[in-house]
Design a protein around this motif. Structure first.
Motif, PDB file in Angstrom:
ATOM      1  N   LEU A 316       0.808  -1.283   0.108  1.00  0.00           N
ATOM      2  CA  LEU A 316       0.008   0.043   0.069  1.00  0.00           C
ATOM      3  C   LEU A 316       0.799   1.213   0.040  1.00  0.00           C
ATOM      4  CD1 LEU A 316      -2.693  -1.222   2.763  1.00  0.00           C
ATOM      5  CD2 LEU A 316      -3.143  -0.720   0.088  1.00  0.00           C
ATOM      6  N   LEU A 317       1.967   1.193   0.594  1.00  0.00           N
ATOM      7  CA  LEU A 317       2.885   2.465   0.827  1.00  0.00           C
ATOM      8  C   LEU A 317       3.391   2.514  -0.612  1.00  0.00           C
ATOM      9  CD1 LEU A 317       4.342   4.176   3.117  1.00  0.00           C
ATOM     10  CD2 LEU A 317       6.094   2.703   3.098  1.00  0.00           C
ATOM     11  N   ASP A 318       3.704   1.526  -1.304  1.00  0.00           N
ATOM     12  CA  ASP A 318       4.421   1.571  -2.656  1.00  0.00           C
ATOM     13  C   ASP A 318       3.180   2.067  -3.754  1.00  0.00           C
ATOM     14  OD1 ASP A 318       6.512   0.442  -2.011  1.00  0.00           O
ATOM     15  OD2 ASP A 318       6.514  -1.392  -2.953  1.00  0.00           O
ATOM     16  N   GLN A 319       2.083   1.748  -3.559  1.00  0.00           N
ATOM     17  CA  GLN A 319       1.066   1.827  -4.668  1.00  0.00           C
ATOM     18  C   GLN A 319       0.015   2.894  -4.185  1.00  0.00           C
ATOM     19  OE1 GLN A 319       0.130  -2.353  -5.986  1.00  0.00           O
ATOM     20  NE2 GLN A 319      -1.192  -1.091  -7.165  1.00  0.00           N
ATOM     21  N   ALA A 320       0.022   3.392  -3.016  1.00  0.00           N
ATOM     22  CA  ALA A 320      -0.983   4.539  -2.572  1.00  0.00           C
ATOM     23  C   ALA A 320      -0.252   5.136  -1.616  1.00  0.00           C
ATOM     24  CB  ALA A 320      -2.364   3.591  -2.084  1.00  0.00           C
ATOM     25  N   GLY A 321       0.904   5.540  -1.803  1.00  0.00           N
ATOM     26  CA  GLY A 321       1.769   6.104  -0.700  1.00  0.00           C
ATOM     27  C   GLY A 321       1.199   7.559  -0.248  1.00  0.00           C
ATOM     28  N   ASP A 322       0.692   8.181  -1.197  1.00  0.00           N
ATOM     29  CA  ASP A 322       0.293   9.470  -0.792  1.00  0.00           C
ATOM     30  C   ASP A 322      -1.100   9.363   0.150  1.00  0.00           C
ATOM     31  OD1 ASP A 322       2.272  10.675  -2.353  1.00  0.00           O
ATOM     32  OD2 ASP A 322       0.870  11.222  -4.239  1.00  0.00           O
ATOM     33  N   SER A 323      -1.773   8.533  -0.145  1.00  0.00           N
ATOM     34  CA  SER A 323      -2.907   8.323   0.634  1.00  0.00           C
ATOM     35  C   SER A 323      -2.620   7.747   1.944  1.00  0.00           C
ATOM     36  CB  SER A 323      -3.975   7.307   0.012  1.00  0.00           C
ATOM     37  OG  SER A 323      -4.580   7.692  -1.157  1.00  0.00           O
ATOM     38  N   VAL A 324      -1.600   6.921   2.025  1.00  0.00           N
ATOM     39  CA  VAL A 324      -1.255   6.138   3.392  1.00  0.00           C
ATOM     40  C   VAL A 324      -0.761   7.423   4.263  1.00  0.00           C
ATOM     41  CG1 VAL A 324       0.486   4.729   4.851  1.00  0.00           C
ATOM     42  CG2 VAL A 324      -0.809   4.000   2.415  1.00  0.00           C
ATOM     43  N   ARG A 325       0.260   8.386   3.639  1.00  0.00           N
ATOM     44  CA  ARG A 325       0.957   9.316   4.341  1.00  0.00           C
ATOM     45  C   ARG A 325      -0.100  10.381   4.716  1.00  0.00           C
ATOM     46  NH1 ARG A 325       4.700   8.582   0.268  1.00  0.00           N
ATOM     47  NH2 ARG A 325       5.897   7.063   1.073  1.00  0.00           N
ATOM     48  N   ALA A 326      -1.004  10.867   3.958  1.00  0.00           N
ATOM     49  CA  ALA A 326      -2.122  11.877   4.146  1.00  0.00           C
ATOM     50  C   ALA A 326      -2.838  11.497   5.299  1.00  0.00           C
ATOM     51  CB  ALA A 326      -2.723  12.230   2.888  1.00  0.00           C
ATOM     52  N   ALA A 327      -3.013  10.402   5.334  1.00  0.00           N
ATOM     53  CA  ALA A 327      -4.161   9.850   6.464  1.00  0.00           C
ATOM     54  C   ALA A 327      -3.273   9.645   7.529  1.00  0.00           C
ATOM     55  CB  ALA A 327      -4.936   8.495   6.155  1.00  0.00           C
TER      56      ALA A 327
END
Ligand SMILES: [Zn+2]
Length: 385
Positions: A316-327
């Protein structure tokens, strides 16, 4: 002697000069301690490559070829692995078997036979066994494994080869130990490891030591109530985070039935998202936010220096890192946001739990009791005591 041995274990290609410097030993003390360790077949010394620096040539210190070994076992979903490890770390894989769906008694019987073969091959050099289990571990017992389907199994007792100690732990805990000692969190005073396979596991590590509670069952972060309070979890609680961040969550969001193999289901959805499938992308984004938000809560509570992620969490960090980090950032208390602990991929995504099992087994070897029994067993000659 123990400090020197532990240093050689963590720094397998050290020199006598580095070792003396790092441990604050005089040249004379280092020489004397190393002589005692050599006499016990624990370390060997060879002439070091010349560095061009001035001063007396130093010597490389490394493990002895007849030194102690530990066995590491990793029992995961559908397969188990066995390896041996020497002083200095590293793994020598010995066996891997698929067992999907078989009862604990049969599988542990085969692992036990394999361990006895290791004992026959290595004799008294085999000093400890470390076992990583996919599931909740308390004492030497597997309390419950949703992934394997076993419950209340006395694993340590079943795998014991007297008098060799057996240490058993949860797979995410073991993987966290490997990250903290030799992986992505090396050197961190406090590290948090978060693993998502089926549900969430993890551990807090202080200076490489796992804090796993009074019975070893700590680190069940997946059963924090970060989820829907109306949703029952197989663990018996409601609203668990487990149900929001893995293949079960992805399937539910996509309107698919609960998957029989949630990890493979997660990989399939991640693949579809990677190919641009809009429904899969939306599901991955949602689960990425659920992951980030929960990690924010854990960081608020536990105050780690660094967070390492493995399994679906790393994907998830690789593929949707921006979403993981924003949340993650939005879930952090304000004062933490200017310098948030970094979220980093684990260094040992495939064999971290096996490496961690070997490390914990070596902890029993690199102790006062472990050294005493090595002296008694491996070298009974009184002049070396
Ligand atoms: Zn639960």
């Amino acid at each position: 002697m123990l400090d020197v041995l532990r240093h050689v274990h963590l720094h397998p290609e050290t020199t006598r000069a580095e070792l003396a410097r790092d441990l604050g030993l005089s040249r004379g003390s280092a020489t004397e301690i190393l002589a005692r360790l050599r006499a016990l077949d624990l370390v060997e010394e060879t002439a070091a490559e010349p560095t061009g620096a001035r001063g007396r040539p130093t010597r490389t210190v490394r493990r002895h070829d007849r030194g102690p070994v530990v066995a590491a076992v990793d029992v995961s979903y559908e397969s188990w692995r066995l390896a041996v490890s020497h002083l200095g770390g590293g793994l020598e894989p010995l066996r891997r078997e698929r067992y999907g769906g078989q009862p604990a008694e049969d599988v542990l019987g085969r692992i036990s036979r394999a361990l006895r073969e290791v004992r026959t091959a290595f004799g008294a050099r085999l000093r400890a066994v470390g076992v990583s289990m996919s599931g909740t571990v308390s004492g030497g017992r597997l309390v419950e494994s949703a992934t394997i389907g076993w419950r209340d199994v006395e694993v340590a007792e079943r795998l014991r080869i007297a008098p060799i100690p057996v240490v058993i732990g949860n797979d995410a805990t073991m993987a966290g130990v490997a990250e903290a000692r030799r992986g992505a969190a090396t050197g961190a005073d406090v590290a948090l490891h978060v693993a998502v396979e089926v549900g969430v596991g993890g551990v807090v590590l202080e200076h490489g030591r796992a804090t796993t509670g009074s019975t070893g069952a700590g680190g069940e972060f997946g059963h924090l109530p970060f989820g829907d309070p109306d949703r029952p979890c197989p663990c018996g609680a409601h609203g668990c985070w487990d149900l929001e961040v893995d293949g079960r969550a992805l399937a539910r969001i996509l309107g698919a039935p609960p998957p029989a193999a949630p990890r493979s289901a997660a990989d399939a959805v991640l693949r579809r998202a990677g190919e641009g499938d809009p429904a899969a992308l939306a599901a991955v984004e949602q689960v990425a936010r659920n992951l980030g938000r929960g990690i924010g809560g854990l960081v608020n509570a536990l105050d780690p220096r660094i967070v390492t992620l493995s399994g679906v969490a790393a994907a998830l960090l690789d593929q949707a890192g921006d979403s993981v980090r924003a949340a993650y950032l939005s879930g952090l208390m304000r004062f933490r946001r200017h310098d948030p602990p970094p979220l980093i991929r684990a260094a040992f995504p495939r064999d971290g739990s096996l490496r961690g099992a070997a490390e914990l087994a070596f902890d029993t070897v690199l102790s006062e009791a472990g050294l005493d029994s090595w002296r008694a067993d491996a070298r009974p000659a009184p002049e070396t005591v």
